[in-house]
Design a protein around this motif. Structure first.
Motif, short mmCIF file in Angstrom:
data_model
loop_
_atom_site.label_atom_id
_atom_site.label_comp_id
_atom_site.label_asym_id
_atom_site.label_seq_id
_atom_site.Cartn_x
_atom_site.Cartn_y
_atom_site.Cartn_z
N CYS A 141 0.85 -1.20 0.00
CA CYS A 141 0.00 0.00 0.00
C CYS A 141 0.89 1.25 0.00
CB CYS A 141 -0.91 0.00 1.23
SG CYS A 141 -1.77 1.57 1.47
N ASP A 142 0.64 2.14 -0.94
CA ASP A 142 1.46 3.35 -1.08
C ASP A 142 0.80 4.58 -0.46
OD1 ASP A 142 3.79 2.46 -2.28
OD2 ASP A 142 2.90 2.47 -4.28
N CYS A 143 -0.15 4.38 0.45
CA CYS A 143 -0.84 5.54 1.06
C CYS A 143 0.14 6.59 1.58
CB CYS A 143 -1.75 5.09 2.20
SG CYS A 143 -3.38 4.51 1.69
N VAL A 167 1.46 8.57 -1.24
CA VAL A 167 0.38 9.35 -1.84
C VAL A 167 0.09 10.58 -0.96
CG1 VAL A 167 -2.10 9.33 -2.39
CG2 VAL A 167 -0.66 7.40 -3.06
N CYS A 208 0.43 3.19 -7.36
CA CYS A 208 0.33 2.06 -6.43
C CYS A 208 -0.08 0.82 -7.22
CB CYS A 208 -0.70 2.36 -5.34
SG CYS A 208 -0.98 0.95 -4.25
N LEU A 233 -1.44 -1.75 -6.26
CA LEU A 233 -2.69 -2.36 -5.81
C LEU A 233 -3.92 -1.60 -6.30
CD1 LEU A 233 -1.68 -3.10 -2.09
CD2 LEU A 233 -1.37 -4.53 -4.12
N PHE A 234 -3.71 -0.37 -6.80
CA PHE A 234 -4.84 0.50 -7.18
C PHE A 234 -5.69 -0.16 -8.28
CE2 PHE A 234 -6.79 3.67 -9.95
CZ PHE A 234 -7.47 4.46 -9.04
N CYS A 269 -7.09 -3.21 -4.64
CA CYS A 269 -7.68 -2.18 -3.77
C CYS A 269 -8.72 -1.36 -4.54
CB CYS A 269 -6.56 -1.26 -3.26
SG CYS A 269 -7.15 0.03 -2.15
N LEU A 315 -7.85 -1.36 0.76
CA LEU A 315 -6.72 -1.84 1.56
C LEU A 315 -6.05 -0.71 2.31
CD1 LEU A 315 -5.03 -4.45 -0.81
CD2 LEU A 315 -6.77 -4.79 0.93
N GLY A 316 -6.34 0.52 1.91
CA GLY A 316 -5.74 1.66 2.58
C GLY A 316 -6.78 2.75 2.80
N CYS A 352 -6.72 5.82 2.01
CA CYS A 352 -6.91 6.75 0.89
C CYS A 352 -7.99 6.27 -0.08
CB CYS A 352 -5.60 6.96 0.14
SG CYS A 352 -4.31 7.70 1.14
N MET A 353 -8.32 4.97 -0.03
CA MET A 353 -9.39 4.45 -0.89
C MET A 353 -10.73 4.47 -0.17
SD MET A 353 -10.07 3.36 -3.91
CE MET A 353 -8.82 2.54 -4.89
N CYS A 394 -7.01 8.29 -3.52
CA CYS A 394 -7.28 7.07 -4.28
C CYS A 394 -8.78 6.96 -4.59
CB CYS A 394 -6.79 5.84 -3.51
SG CYS A 394 -5.01 5.89 -3.20
#
Ligand code: SF4
Length: 369
Positions: free
Chosen positions: A320-322, A325, A335, A337-338, A342, A348-349, A351-352, A359
């Motif tokens: 996860c690159d939250c 980001v 990311c 996973l985007f 996710c 998963l984070g 930001c989503m 996200c």
């Protein structure tokens, strides 16, 4: 509708887009960070990037209170709800944010914890009044904008003698986070040419609170409203400052923001809260003087003192690159996973999950590249 339609006028938007295109210098790059997640969503909801010249880019900042809450603080709230006989109530977005090991407040509720979704601090007070034998804990998060309602709730609880109400305080402050982002530019692979300043937060703290941006970092900042013409007008003001200087604090959102802010709300905040020496932020690390705790005279309403819940440092979801980001170093589509693993249905984070998360904005408005 007044203050809405007049700030969404298509002809004016075309005129502003043309003015920005004419103002930018062709050999120059303009990297403008919108601090606030509300601006990130406004930018994409109204398709503003498509109206901008190719050498002007919006970077997304950490101004989403759900996103910047570190895992450990969420773990703490979940353990409090699971291990103590309390009703824990908070705002909707927070219930779905993954904590360590994928745990969430929703899952805690499914496991038997008494977790309630509320819409305001008044709902939390109502729960406490209705059931005096039950401890009601309000999990409070947010920047300066949402802090006064928490202060009012604590004042009200004290005035009414509500001994079964307390607050798990996670309120954070905008200027220290902005300062940390700007200070990280050299080492963090980030370059910012100007800041779109928060609108709602600034109604509280005032535009003068950002004086350090031009004075210490030599960068322009323009406080901007949330409507599309606000954002475009503020963008034009930033381009003008970048091109011609001098850099300064400008206020595009004059219909709501003053230089000194809301004195009454600030006084209430100073009465009920005190600054924490340090506080951890997701993405930004531990920042000094960047968050609020409940002041000593109100200690009876401080859930951290009433319920001793210690937690280990949280563990972020692998991949996860939250954090990046939130620093503006990566965009959501960087990311891996985007959109694959996710999504809003399976976040998963933070930001989503959050309605102010970058996200979520990219997903909601079809920005998949
Ligand atoms: Fe985190 Fe999901 Fe955003 Fe990736 S797409 S940074 S996993 S919230």
């Amino acid at each position: 509708m007044r203050y809405v339609d007049e700030f969404r006028d298509q002809d004016l938007a075309r005129g502003l887009a043309a003015a920005i295109a004419a103002a930018v210098e062709p050999d120059r790059e303009y990297r403008l960070m919108e601090f606030c997640g509300g601006h990130t969503h406004a930018v994409f909801r109204h398709g503003i990037p498509d109206l901008m010249p190719s050498n002007l880019r919006f970077l997304h900042g950490p101004g989403c209170p759900v996103c910047v809450l570190p895992m450990a603080r969420l773990d703490q709230a979940i353990r409090l709800a699971l291990e103590h006989p309390v009703t824990l109530c908070t705002y909707g977005d927070l219930l779905r944010v993954p904590a360590t090991g994928g745990q969430t407040l929703f899952k805690a509720k499914a496991a038997g914890a008494d977790v309630r979704l509320i819409y305001s601090t008044q709902d939390a007070l109502a729960l406490a009044r209705r059931d005096p034998d039950r401890q009601v804990v309000f999990l409070a998060i947010g920047f300066e904008t949402t802090t006064p309602p928490t202060a009012v709730a604590i004042e009200t609880a004290r005035a009414e003698g509500l001994a079964n109400f307390s607050v798990l305080c996670n309120h954070v402050l905008t200027p220290p986070a902005l300062r940390a982002i700007l200070a990280s530019q050299d080492s963090g692979g980030l370059r910012i040419d100007g800041i779109l300043g928060p609108s709602h937060v600034s109604t509280l703290i005032g535009s003068e609170a950002y004086r350090f941006v031009p004075d210490e970092f030599g960068l322009p900042i323009v406080i901007a409203g949330f409507e599309p013409l606000d954002v475009m007008h503020a963008t034009l003001m930033l381009v003008d400052q970048i091109n011609r200087g001098p850099v300064r604090v400008d206020n595009q959102y004059r219909r709501a923001v003053t230089a000194s802010g809301n004195a009454k709300a600030l006084a209430l905040m100073a009465e009920v809260f005190t600054r924490r020496a340090a506080f951890e932020w997701r993405g930004l690390g531990v920042l000094p003087d960047s968050a609020l705790a409940i002041a000593e005279p109100y200690a009876d309403f401080d859930a951290e003192r009433c319920f001793a819940v210690r937690v280990a440092p949280g563990r972020e979801v692998k991949g996860c690159d939250c954090a990046s980001v939130l620093r503006g170093v990566k965009t959501p589509t960087d990311c891996r996973l985007f959109g694959r693993v996710c999504t809003p249905d399976n976040p998963l984070g933070a930001c989503m999950v959050s309605s102010e998360g970058a996200c979520a904005a990219y997903w909601s408005y079809g920005r998949f590249r």
